[in-house]
Design an enzyme around this catalytic site. Sequence first.
Site: not given
Length: 405
Positions: A42, A45, A135, A137, A139-141, A185, A235
Amino acid sequence: MNNSPQTPLPVQTALAAARETFGADHPLLAAWAPGRINIIGEHTDYNDGFVLPIAIDKVAALVGAPHADSFDVRLYSAHFHQSANFSAQQPPTHSAPQNLPLWARYISGVVAAFHEKNLPIHGFSAAIAGDVPLGSGMSSSAALVVAAAVWLNTAFSLQLSATQIAELAHNGEVIGSGVRVGLLDHLASALGRAGSAVLIDCRSLEYRYIPFQMSAVTLLSCESGVERSLATSAYNQRRSECESAVAAFSAALQSEQPQRAITALRDVTEYDLLRIGGLIPEIPRRRARHVITENARVFSAVDAMENNNSPILGNLILRSHASLRDDFEVSCPELDVIVELATHGGAYGARLTGAGFGGSALIFAPDSAVAAIINVLGGEYTQRCGKQSRVHTVAPAGGPNSAWL
Ligand code: ADP
Ligand code: MG
């Protein structure tokens, strides 16, 4: 991406919506792609490091038909019960949204990404459905944009590789949403393989499948109910703290080892950290310590998986959480409580996943402890944190697919 008789439930939902919205008189193409959960690795990347995600058994799906002679794109979202239209010749983007709702901009962003690469596509009509929670975590997007890229690839016979699909989907998400998300993702979704995790080198984009065939274990994803409101600013801050750490280690190592190129925290070793860490200011040193030890934990986790050693994998997951909490400082009290309750309930390990400051935790548990863990996360979590958790079982599932229906 061959035809498969087994299609996930969201394909059926999208198929019914497509028939109702666009009519049933032409052959319909379905494409679907999974969400993901990262077992370990985590905040590595963007430091050119290593990640070990699985694609999960929850997907986003598009079902629709290409238009032979028009550039009109017509979309319908089963989740939002909403239609949206645009021209494939001028797809809306984050900076020129043309009143398109956000969910549809993920698709128009993918269309724009195909344009940028001069990939020939026409208009189309498609309905969208999915069972990756939005939304939270998983990663639906990424599932949505990878499914869209796979759909376009098949509909317009483009012969793209899985990595090209991930890159186009990633560009599409950035163009459509305006958020500078990482490629992890999209790779995790596009490369998914049933029963396997995938070890990805985020510098070279090389990858290797690691069979996830541990006996009598369950993976759970637990939504904390905490909005990730701080996540974007924190982030960005962590990214710049990592850049400061790279500069500090590079400067400290320059005089004694001028031939060494330190361009990312990936290039700093645990030995460097022990030897010269004292020369680095405290905040960048701690951020670096997380990334350096996390990269090492990814490889230890691969060993544990290959040796079917659940207690060791669980211990690595717990140490990842401690490092994210103490050195990287991206946890929050609720995520810490989930980890504590899950381990008291008998989990091998648990940790926050994703950017942190809310969102979800991953729980890795023996099958025999799952009922007790779900119970305690329902009751005691709410008592202590005043929030509702939501627990989902996840399993390492296959990557994207498409089929004419
Ligand atoms: P995450 O990727 O962690 O689930 P994001 O905020 O990155 O969360 O993405 C969620 C957004 O993606 C939603 O607000 C919506 O716009 C879009 N989205 C994802 N899945 C779907 C879906 N099945 N149908 C419509 N929009 C979706
Ligand atoms: Mg997302």
